[in-house]
Design an enzyme around this catalytic site. Structure first.
Site, PDB file in Angstrom:
ATOM      1  N   ASP A 370       0.872  -1.167   0.000  1.00  0.00           N
ATOM      2  CA  ASP A 370       0.000   0.000   0.000  1.00  0.00           C
ATOM      3  C   ASP A 370       0.917   1.228   0.000  1.00  0.00           C
ATOM      4  OD1 ASP A 370      -2.453   1.508   0.335  1.00  0.00           O
ATOM      5  OD2 ASP A 370      -1.761   1.876   2.372  1.00  0.00           O
ATOM      6  N   ASP A 576      -1.442  -0.817   6.127  1.00  0.00           N
ATOM      7  CA  ASP A 576      -1.612  -0.309   7.492  1.00  0.00           C
ATOM      8  C   ASP A 576      -3.009   0.221   7.787  1.00  0.00           C
ATOM      9  OD1 ASP A 576      -1.505   1.981   5.866  1.00  0.00           O
ATOM     10  OD2 ASP A 576      -0.699   3.186   7.510  1.00  0.00           O
ATOM     11  N   ASP A 580      -7.198  -1.848   4.100  1.00  0.00           N
ATOM     12  CA  ASP A 580      -6.251  -2.862   3.640  1.00  0.00           C
ATOM     13  C   ASP A 580      -6.584  -4.244   4.194  1.00  0.00           C
ATOM     14  OD1 ASP A 580      -4.706  -0.996   2.250  1.00  0.00           O
ATOM     15  OD2 ASP A 580      -3.575  -0.476   4.055  1.00  0.00           O
TER      16      ASP A 580
END
Length: 682
Positions: A370, A576, A580
């Site tokens: 990410d 995080d 996600d």
């Protein structure tokens, strides 16, 4: 409370070690005289007489067998009564048969192996003691973690400082932490600043500066400066308690290869029982042919004694088969390596929840990161404010409106705008009918003067949805900003484009190094982001990432991970945020940044406490090293049995030598697992 519970558990472990030690030393107290007495016999002198010698062997062997070895016999009986066959069944059969020859020798010419039974049981109990102690050493990771916690805390009660046991600290208590002291529990700094030694949690040796508003972890050390910390987590909710829980989960979990080993062991013991039966019958039917092997081997195997009676030779070989085939090492191969590996990981800020992740990580083909908060620091700042040609708003007014609307949002990019407005002392406007439009932006009504205006902040898709025209100059400037890895957010007021606010998120210090090292070990990398492709590509270019997945909506992250799994194979996802979590679950290995949300951490298989993505490389190295030890242990355990059983069948392996070899095999497996502690992850 959690500490009391764990202390009880550890005291039970200590009692197991003490009990195993008592059985071992007790067994040798009776077995040592047997060995000395048997040396006289081996020299050709049976003292004081054959009958007294045979009876003495039985008397000395009895407490070893039925008092000190009682737990082994009981375990075998329970297994047989449930129609199972475990390793204790093999030891029990071997020792009981040997012990019974003592009684038979009183009334026949059969050799007396009662003393040998005691020796086998003594070596077996020695092996068990080593195993119990090794497991205790391996689980020291948990004990060390428990010892890290503060035992007391200084809290403010009615305006006065009071020292209380850590168990009495409650949520929102204000704790005083002086230089050199441990922070008692997780909390929020409300006064003071300091450098905090967080190495126990993150594995990073350099202290970290913390100030008012920063979160701190319980058991980390305040190096300088007086701090006032508000307790935000206590008891089982603290970071340290969660670490202990994850380490315990891993140590109690099974690696897929262990399931294979368990299946093999399930067949192995019955097969060994069959082999021992074949051995016994073969020696009775072909004593001369098999005895010839002993004649040939006696020159280099001093314990081989050719010329034994057929029944004695059959018992000798059968007992050796039962003892040498005991798969104790198989039972230790995986658990010991997992225990040591989990402890090593915890020391380096790598928390692994499942054994499956240990086995999977070594085979990773792609790692998907990410962007915000993972590759980047997640603390963006405003870099540019660009007015459109037709806008009637000055930069400060444009910032004020954007910040007022973003104040109702929790997006980190929005918070950068809010923080800038607060730094510039701008008064925020009231917001009505706030709406978050997934993957596009936000919308709301702002009260400006005596009227309300509709304000939009987001990407080009959002503007197109509301038919807002974007002039060529703004499009060009937006492209230039995105080429610089900045996120350019369009702002419109009352259906007219007002301008652009550009925000940039700085790349983490270790991102470039981490990506380079992943490439060195043959792992492809990808970045996944909701930003436009140009911004994603600019970030990817800076850090060296192979593939860019841009303009991906939260629910599409799972689909992208699935696509990569089909194309490449085993995929890890590093993230995080709350959005996600589904992708972390979908990936073969989900890796959460420890500085992220609790939901992401809970959904992940691995947590990197420090938030530094170099931890991904360390986790892969830990996986490779741990699995290598597991494979070595299993190969050694299986190989040793396969090689030794034919020797035992041929009568070339004394039962006592077989037991020594079996115990040595277990010790070798334990020693090999503990060598993991020397592995360098950096």
């Amino acid at each position: 409370m959690i500490h009391n519970k764990k202390d009880d558990s550890l005291s039970r472990d200590e009692r197991k070690v003490r009990d195993a030690g008592f059985k071992m030393w007790g067994a040798w107290a009776f077995t040592a005289p047997i060995i000395v007495w048997m040396l006289f016999e081996m020299s050709g002198r049976v003292w004081p007489s054959r009958f007294v010698f045979d009876l003495g062997m039985i008397v000395l062997a009895t407490p070893v067998m039925f008092w000190l070895g009682k737990s082994t016999l009981r375990s075998a009986w329970i297994a047989v009564s449930h129609k199972n066959a475990n390793m204790d069944v093999l030891i029990t059969l071997g020792t009981v048969v040997s012990y019974l020859t003592g009684f038979a020798s009183l009334f026949s010419s059969l050799a007396n192996y009662a003393g040998v039974a005691a020796m086998i049981m003594a070596f077996h109990l020695t092996g068990r003691y080593v195993e119990v102690k090794a497991k205790g050493r391996a689980s020291q990771a948990i004990k060390k973690l428990l010892e890290l916690g503060a035992k007391t805390a200084k809290i403010i009660v009615d305006g006065k400082e009071k020292e209380v046991p850590i168990e009495e600290v409650k949520l929102n208590d204000i704790m005083i932490v002086r230089p050199g002291e441990k922070i008692p529990t997780d909390g929020l700094i409300i006064e003071g600043q300091s450098a905090i030694d967080e190495s126990m949690a993150t594995g990073e040796s350099m202290p970290v500066k913390r100030k008012v508003g920063d979160e701190v972890i319980g058991a980390t050390i305040n190096q300088n400066g007086l701090l006032k910390v508000k307790a935000t987590k206590v008891g089982q909710d603290t970071f340290l308690s969660q670490v202990i829980k994850m380490v315990e989960e891993l140590q109690g979990s099974k690696v897929p290869i262990q399931e294979f080993a368990d299946k093999v062991t399930g067949y192995f013991v019955p097969v060994v029982l069959g082999i021992s039966a074949v051995t016994f019958v073969s020696w009775l039917i072909f004593p001369d042919s098999l005895g010839a092997i002993g004649v040939w081997a006696q020159d280099f195997l001093p314990w081989v004694t050719p010329g034994l009676g057929a029944l004695t030779a059959a018992i000798f070989a059968t007992v050796a088969v039962l003892v040498i085939a005991c798969p104790c090492a198989l039972g230790l191969a995986t658990p010991t390596a997992l225990m040591v590996g989990s402890g090593l990981g915890a020391e380096h800020g790598i928390l692994i929840r499942s054994g499956e992740a240990i086995q999977t990580m070594k085979d990773l083909k792609v790692v998907v990161f990410d962007k915000t908060g993972t590759i980047t620091k997640g603390k963006p700042e405003i870099t540019d404010i660009v007015k459109s040609q037709k806008s009637k708003f000055e930069d400060r007014e444009l910032l004020r409106m954007a910040a007022s609307l973003e104040n109702a949002s929790e997006h980190p990019l929005g918070q950068a705008i809010v923080n800038k407005a607060k730094d510039d002392k701008l008064e925020l406007l009231p917001v009505d009918k706030f709406e978050s439009i997934t993957g596009r932006g936000i919308k709301g009504l702002l009260t400006i003067g005596n009227r309300q205006s509709t304000v939009l902040i987001g990407n080009e898709k959002l503007m197109r949805n509301f038919n807002i025209e974007i002039d060529a100059k703004i499009k060009q400037r937006k492209g230039e900003l995105e080429d610089e890895a900045k996120t350019a957010m369009l702002v419109s007021v009352d259906n007219a484009l007002a301008g652009i606010i550009a925000v940039a998120d700085t790349i983490k210090d270790d991102s470039v190094e981490a990506i380079a090292r992943l490439k060195e070990i043959g792992v492809k990398t990808a970045i996944i982001t909701g930003d436009n492709k140009r911004t994603g590509e600019a970030i990817a270019k800076k850090v060296g990432i192979d593939e860019v997945l841009a303009e991906v909506l939260p629910h599409q992250k799972v689909e992208e991970v699935q696509r990569l799994q089909k194309e490449h194979g085993i995929v890890a996802m590093v993230g995080d945020g709350i959005n996600d979590a589904p992708a972390l679950k979908q990936a073969n290995v989900g890796i959460a940044i420890g500085t992220g949300t609790d939901i992401a951490i809970e959904a992940a298989d691995v947590t990197l406490v420090s938030g530094r993505i170099i931890g991904v490389v360390r986790a892969i190295k830990l996986s490779q090293a741990t699995f290598k030890k597991i494979k070595q242990n299993l190969y050694w355990a299986f190989g040793y049995n396969i090689a030794a059983i034919p020797l035992a069948m041929a009568g070339l392996l004394h039962p006592v030598i077989a037991e020594i070899a079996m115990a040595t095999s277990s010790i070798s497996v334990i020693t090999n697992a503990n060598s993991l502690r020397r592995v360098k992850l950096d």
